[in-house]
Design an enzyme around this catalytic site. Structure first.
Site, short mmCIF file in Angstrom:
data_model
loop_
_atom_site.label_atom_id
_atom_site.label_comp_id
_atom_site.label_asym_id
_atom_site.label_seq_id
_atom_site.Cartn_x
_atom_site.Cartn_y
_atom_site.Cartn_z
N ASP A 1 14.28 -7.75 -3.44
CA ASP A 1 12.90 -8.20 -3.62
C ASP A 1 12.19 -7.99 -2.29
O ASP A 1 12.42 -8.73 -1.33
CB ASP A 1 12.89 -9.68 -4.03
N SER B 1 -3.04 4.96 -2.43
CA SER B 1 -3.90 4.96 -3.62
C SER B 1 -5.28 5.47 -3.20
O SER B 1 -5.65 5.34 -2.03
CB SER B 1 -4.03 3.52 -4.14
N TYR C 1 -5.54 -5.77 -2.60
CA TYR C 1 -4.89 -4.51 -2.97
C TYR C 1 -5.56 -3.32 -2.27
O TYR C 1 -4.90 -2.49 -1.66
CB TYR C 1 -4.91 -4.31 -4.49
N ALA D 1 -7.45 -3.27 0.37
CA ALA D 1 -7.25 -3.34 1.82
C ALA D 1 -5.82 -2.93 2.18
O ALA D 1 -5.59 -2.25 3.19
CB ALA D 1 -7.55 -4.74 2.33
N SER D 2 -4.86 -3.31 1.33
CA SER D 2 -3.45 -2.96 1.63
C SER D 2 -3.26 -1.44 1.57
O SER D 2 -2.51 -0.87 2.37
CB SER D 2 -2.48 -3.67 0.66
N LYS D 3 -3.98 -0.77 0.67
CA LYS D 3 -3.82 0.67 0.55
C LYS D 3 -4.57 1.41 1.66
O LYS D 3 -4.16 2.51 2.05
CB LYS D 3 -4.27 1.15 -0.84
N1 LIG Z 1 -0.37 3.24 -11.57
C1 LIG Z 1 -1.50 3.41 -10.90
O1 LIG Z 1 -2.60 3.50 -11.50
C2 LIG Z 1 -1.48 3.53 -9.41
C3 LIG Z 1 -2.63 4.03 -8.77
C4 LIG Z 1 -2.62 4.16 -7.39
C5 LIG Z 1 -1.51 3.79 -6.66
N2 LIG Z 1 -0.40 3.30 -7.30
C6 LIG Z 1 0.73 2.90 -6.48
O2 LIG Z 1 1.89 3.57 -6.91
C7 LIG Z 1 3.04 2.81 -6.56
C8 LIG Z 1 3.97 2.75 -7.76
O3 LIG Z 1 3.32 2.07 -8.80
P1 LIG Z 1 3.49 2.47 -10.33
O4 LIG Z 1 2.19 2.91 -10.85
O5 LIG Z 1 4.65 3.35 -10.52
O6 LIG Z 1 3.73 1.01 -10.96
P2 LIG Z 1 5.02 0.32 -11.61
O7 LIG Z 1 5.50 1.12 -12.77
O8 LIG Z 1 4.60 -1.09 -11.84
O9 LIG Z 1 6.10 0.40 -10.46
C9 LIG Z 1 6.08 -0.46 -9.34
C10 LIG Z 1 7.44 -0.44 -8.70
O10 LIG Z 1 7.41 -1.34 -7.57
C11 LIG Z 1 8.50 -2.24 -7.68
N3 LIG Z 1 8.19 -3.53 -7.11
C12 LIG Z 1 7.14 -4.34 -7.38
N4 LIG Z 1 7.27 -5.50 -6.73
C13 LIG Z 1 8.43 -5.43 -6.02
C14 LIG Z 1 9.13 -6.32 -5.17
N5 LIG Z 1 8.68 -7.56 -4.92
N6 LIG Z 1 10.29 -5.92 -4.62
C15 LIG Z 1 10.78 -4.67 -4.88
N7 LIG Z 1 10.17 -3.79 -5.68
C16 LIG Z 1 9.01 -4.17 -6.25
C17 LIG Z 1 8.76 -2.37 -9.18
O11 LIG Z 1 10.12 -2.72 -9.42
P3 LIG Z 1 10.66 -4.14 -9.93
O12 LIG Z 1 9.61 -4.76 -10.78
O13 LIG Z 1 11.91 -3.77 -10.62
O14 LIG Z 1 10.91 -4.90 -8.67
C18 LIG Z 1 8.52 -0.93 -9.64
O15 LIG Z 1 9.69 -0.17 -9.48
C19 LIG Z 1 2.52 1.46 -6.09
O16 LIG Z 1 2.56 1.40 -4.69
C20 LIG Z 1 1.09 1.43 -6.58
O17 LIG Z 1 0.26 0.63 -5.76
C21 LIG Z 1 -0.37 3.17 -8.65
#
Ligand SMILES: NC(=O)c1ccc[n+]([C@@H]2O[C@H](COP(=O)([O-])OP(=O)(O)OC[C@H]3O[C@@H](n4cnc5c(N)ncnc54)[C@H](OP(=O)(O)O)[C@@H]3O)[C@@H](O)[C@H]2O)c1
Length: 256
Positions: free
Chosen positions: A59, A138, A151, A153-155
């Protein structure tokens, strides 16, 4: 074989990136909280690509678990060549209304874990002068995000951090890339609450296409990869419009 650590490998973009690194011949260390999903992916990668895939659940919102992940990697004698900092999440809502704990966890995962893991892995990478860092940011990085302040700001941090360490590592052979997705099909939309917004219903890209753009960009040592022309257009718009205008626009889209 080079070893790649992928955070957030249990779903979405991270899972697709893990598949691409395995297809490229890298051994994998996979982390996230969902151990079952990681084991399923690891078995799949071992069978399809004959790579070694090690699952270490953690985590990343807990600093002791970030450090334990590094210790367990070291205890197993695994030298990380490439780190893919992909784990992250968002939450739609006003700062004053959202849970303090969830916002703090977001900062821990999106910023602190990404920075701490990179800092811990980097000296070995520099010594060996190979591999690199692929951070998943992002297009949220390019403007303020009312109704999703932490969110966005973090990106912005992820982009600034990645660009800065890229310059610090310019005289090495390490690759340093920031992947900047726009709305992407994954668990992120439902999890963050953004799934109900028009930008998610009208223009999402698939996670495998986004991951492929990031993987190829990293292999070519591009500094920033923005997949999809609509996303690139939005980033250009943010760079030419005044900041007060972009934050008003994003606030409107996100119901602030
Ligand atoms: N989808 C979008 O529209 C989008 C757009 C721009 C940027 N992003 C970025 O892309 C990245 C991947 O996101 P995604 O779209 O693939 O979403 P996702 O399917 O929700 O995947 C997020 C991943 O992060 C892991 N995670 C979340 N909280 C965690 C924690 N406390 N400890 C360890 N792992 C954690 C989750 O695993 P567990 O839940 O198993 O821990 C999961 O594997 C993120 O950084 C997100 O901000 C996404």
């Amino acid at each position: 074989m080079p070893i790649t650590l992928v955070t957030g490998a249990s779903s979405g973009i991270g899972l697709e990136l893990a598949k691409l690194f395995a297809a490229g011949g890298d051994d994998l260390v996979l982390t996230a909280r969902s151990e079952d999903k990681l084991n399923e992916l690891a078995n799949d990668l071992r069978q399809k690509h004959r790579v070694t895939a090690t699952v270490i659940p953690s985590d990343l919102s807990k600093i002791d678990q970030v450090d334990r992940l590094c210790d367990r990697i070291e205890d197993r004698g695994l030298q990380i060549d490439t780190i893919v900092n992909n784990a992250g999440f968002g939450a739609l809502g006003k700062l004053a209304d959202l849970s303090v704990e969830r916002q703090t966890d977001m900062l821990m995962v999106n910023i602190v874990a990404l920075t701490r893991l990179t800092r811990k892995m980097l000296p070995g990478m520099v010594r060996r002068n190979s591999g690199g860092v692929l951070n998943v940011g992002s297009i949220a990085a390019y403007q303020a995000g009312p109704n999703m302040a932490v969110y966005y700001a973090s990106k912005a941090y992820v982009l600034s951090f990645t660009e800065a360490i890229r310059e610090e590592l310019a005289d090495t052979d390490l690759h340093v890339t920031c992947l900047e997705p726009g709305a992407t099909e994954s668990d992120f939309g439902d999890d963050s609450g953004m799934g109900k917004l028009s930008m998610f219903s009208s223009q999402t890209m698939s996670a495998d296409v986004v991951a492929k753009a990031g993987y190829e960009g990293f292999r070519n040592n591009e500094d920033v990869v923005i997949p999809g022309w609509k996303n690139r257009l939005m980033v250009i718009g943010s760079s030419v419009l005044p900041r007060f205008a972009t934050r008003k626009l994003i606030g409107k889209i996100q119901g602030a």
